[in-house]
Design a protein around this motif. Structure first.
Motif, PDB file in Angstrom:
ATOM      1  N   ILE A   1      -2.435  -3.778   8.024  1.00  0.00           N
ATOM      2  CA  ILE A   1      -2.934  -3.896   6.318  1.00  0.00           C
ATOM      3  C   ILE A   1      -2.394  -2.341   6.233  1.00  0.00           C
ATOM      4  N   PHE A   2      -2.787  -1.271   6.306  1.00  0.00           N
ATOM      5  CA  PHE A   2      -2.610  -0.216   5.828  1.00  0.00           C
ATOM      6  C   PHE A   2      -0.470   0.989   5.923  1.00  0.00           C
ATOM      7  N   GLY A   3      -0.758   0.948   7.601  1.00  0.00           N
ATOM      8  CA  GLY A   3       0.526   1.041   8.074  1.00  0.00           C
ATOM      9  C   GLY A   3       2.343   0.550   7.579  1.00  0.00           C
ATOM     10  N   GLU A   4       2.095  -0.464   7.687  1.00  0.00           N
ATOM     11  CA  GLU A   4       3.246  -1.194   7.013  1.00  0.00           C
ATOM     12  C   GLU A   4       3.630  -1.363   5.726  1.00  0.00           C
TER      13      GLU A   4
ATOM     14  N   ARG B   1      -3.021   7.800  -2.479  1.00  0.00           N
ATOM     15  CA  ARG B   1      -4.393   8.105  -2.170  1.00  0.00           C
ATOM     16  C   ARG B   1      -3.706   7.123  -0.814  1.00  0.00           C
ATOM     17  N   LEU B   2      -3.080   5.690  -0.621  1.00  0.00           N
ATOM     18  CA  LEU B   2      -2.719   4.917   0.199  1.00  0.00           C
ATOM     19  C   LEU B   2      -2.257   5.664   1.647  1.00  0.00           C
ATOM     20  N   GLU B   3      -1.570   6.877   0.868  1.00  0.00           N
ATOM     21  CA  GLU B   3      -1.040   7.612   2.287  1.00  0.00           C
ATOM     22  C   GLU B   3      -2.344   8.165   3.089  1.00  0.00           C
ATOM     23  N   ALA B   4      -3.557   9.316   1.780  1.00  0.00           N
ATOM     24  CA  ALA B   4      -3.904   9.724   2.575  1.00  0.00           C
ATOM     25  C   ALA B   4      -4.844   8.632   3.686  1.00  0.00           C
ATOM     26  N   MET B   5      -5.268   7.228   2.747  1.00  0.00           N
ATOM     27  CA  MET B   5      -6.480   6.297   3.228  1.00  0.00           C
ATOM     28  C   MET B   5      -6.008   5.784   4.430  1.00  0.00           C
ATOM     29  N   ALA B   6      -4.450   5.263   4.995  1.00  0.00           N
ATOM     30  CA  ALA B   6      -4.149   5.636   6.017  1.00  0.00           C
ATOM     31  C   ALA B   6      -3.912   6.503   7.080  1.00  0.00           C
ATOM     32  N   ALA B   7      -3.818   7.648   6.777  1.00  0.00           N
ATOM     33  CA  ALA B   7      -4.249   8.901   7.590  1.00  0.00           C
ATOM     34  C   ALA B   7      -5.572   8.468   8.154  1.00  0.00           C
ATOM     35  N   LEU B   8      -6.674   8.689   6.719  1.00  0.00           N
ATOM     36  CA  LEU B   8      -7.763   8.923   7.406  1.00  0.00           C
ATOM     37  C   LEU B   8      -8.694   7.545   8.879  1.00  0.00           C
ATOM     38  N   LEU B   9      -8.234   6.343   8.148  1.00  0.00           N
ATOM     39  CA  LEU B   9      -8.388   5.603   8.918  1.00  0.00           C
ATOM     40  C   LEU B   9      -7.652   5.624  10.468  1.00  0.00           C
ATOM     41  N   ARG B  10      -6.457   6.073  10.654  1.00  0.00           N
ATOM     42  CA  ARG B  10      -5.716   6.038  11.730  1.00  0.00           C
ATOM     43  C   ARG B  10      -6.927   7.095  12.888  1.00  0.00           C
TER      44      ARG B  10
END
Length: 343
Positions: free
Chosen positions: A308-311, A325-334
């Motif tokens: 949902i976020f990484g790809e 924003r997506l880059e920061a979100m993906a990092a935090l969700l990981r």
């Protein structure tokens, strides 16, 4: 033999178009079970792969405001090879986290996919169809976006919310394949039941996937990062609303770059998407809707971060689209994923 079975046998032998299709269901959780049972309700021959070593259920049921149905004596197998070598379709209802295991899709598909078997993936995010196309002829790969709230208790599935639908498309955007998929969701020898799934063909599967991600990315991600808030709590907060819309806009830009890079003339109208999805979210906020990723977070399950976020992020970066924003979100969700449910 009952009259019903006699009629079914006659219909099967008299017309190829009316033959019940043979369907294997891989990933018999809430999604796989629901759609498998609904296909059986249409008159198709459905077989369920249940790999966990517990007693096979004597029945599978769905409860829905659109109509309940119980499948008595379902065909349950323990290994993919036991689904048979005569399948017309394989439905894959796995959570995308399953693909973090090496070769899991190959191990599930290769034993049961014959030369003419089609594969319908009912999975979130991006990337699963590409993996399936490495195993099966790409022309026989389909993707499907599920709409309708499904939850499972034991072997039974409850459906709430919007009418249950699949927005489905061919991985190679083949019109003839869309017709084959519509055939799958057509009753074999009976009237269309009240609970029948609406199959909505999508001329461009990738556009449909990005269209859903334009909501899923901001609201699944922002509600998790807001300590598991529901959509209403996020949306009623001015800063929360602003953050979600900003991510939504990044997703639209990433989508259009990805579509163009893959030779598609389709695109998302950013302003129209923001207006439409804001209106949808206004309604969701009234019922304090909790997205699937947020449910996983709340319940300590591994979240579908990569699909949902990484790809989407990887595609944005590959196409030179800035999505901070997506880059920061993906990092935090990981980070959150590995703390909540390490792989």
């Amino acid at each position: 033999m009952t009259l019903w079975h006699a009629a079914r046998r006659l219909a099967s032998s008299s017309s190829t178009a009316m033959r019940p299709l043979r369907v294997g269901v891989v990933g018999a959780g809430a999604v796989g079970t629901y759609f498998g049972v609904r296909l059986a309700e249409l008159g198709h021959d459905v077989r369920f792969l249940v790999r966990k070593r517990h007693d096979a259920p004597k029945k599978l049921g769905v409860t829905s405001w659109q109509g309940d149905f119980v499948l008595e004596g379902p065909t349950i197998v323990r290994e993919a090879s036991e689904l048979g070598d005569d399948l017309d379709w394989v439905l894959v209802g796995l959570k995308s986290t399953a693909l973090e295991q090496e070769n899991v899709l190959r191990d599930l598909l290769e034993p049961c996919v014959a030369p003419n078997t089609r594969v319908q993936l009912l999975m979130n995010g991006l990337g699963a169809e590409e993996k399936a196309a490495e195993i099966v002829d790409a022309r026989r790969v389909h993707g499907g976006l599920v709409y309708g709230g499904l939850s499972r208790r034991g072997f039974d599935v409850n459906h709430a919310g919007v009418p249950c639908a699949i927005h489905g498309g061919s991985f190679v955007d083949d019109e003839a394949e869309l017709a084959a998929a519509e055939r799958l969701w057509t009753p074999v020898d009976r009237e269309k039941p009240a609970g029948a799934v609406a199959y909505v063909p999508q001329p461009c599967l990738l556009l449909a996937q990005w269209s859903k991600l334009a909501w899923n990315v901001p609201f699944n991600g922002c509600t998790v990062l807001a300590a598991g808030a529901d959509v209403g709590a996020l949306w009623r907060d001015a800063a929360g609303r602003e953050a979600a819309v900003a991510v939504m806009r990044e997703v639209c830009r990433a989508a259009n770059a990805d579509l163009a890079a893959r030779g598609s003339a389709a695109s998302l109208d950013e302003e129209a998407v923001v207006a439409r999805l804001s209106a949808v979210t206004d309604d969701m906020a009234q019922v304090d809707y909790v997205p699937s990723t947020t449910k996983d977070f709340r319940e300590g399950r591994r979240m579908e971060v990569e699909a949902i976020f990484g790809e989407p992020l990887r595609r944005a970066l590959a196409n030179g689209v800035a999505t901070p924003r997506l880059e920061a979100m993906a990092a935090l969700l990981r980070v959150a994923n590995d703390r909540v449910a390490p792989s």
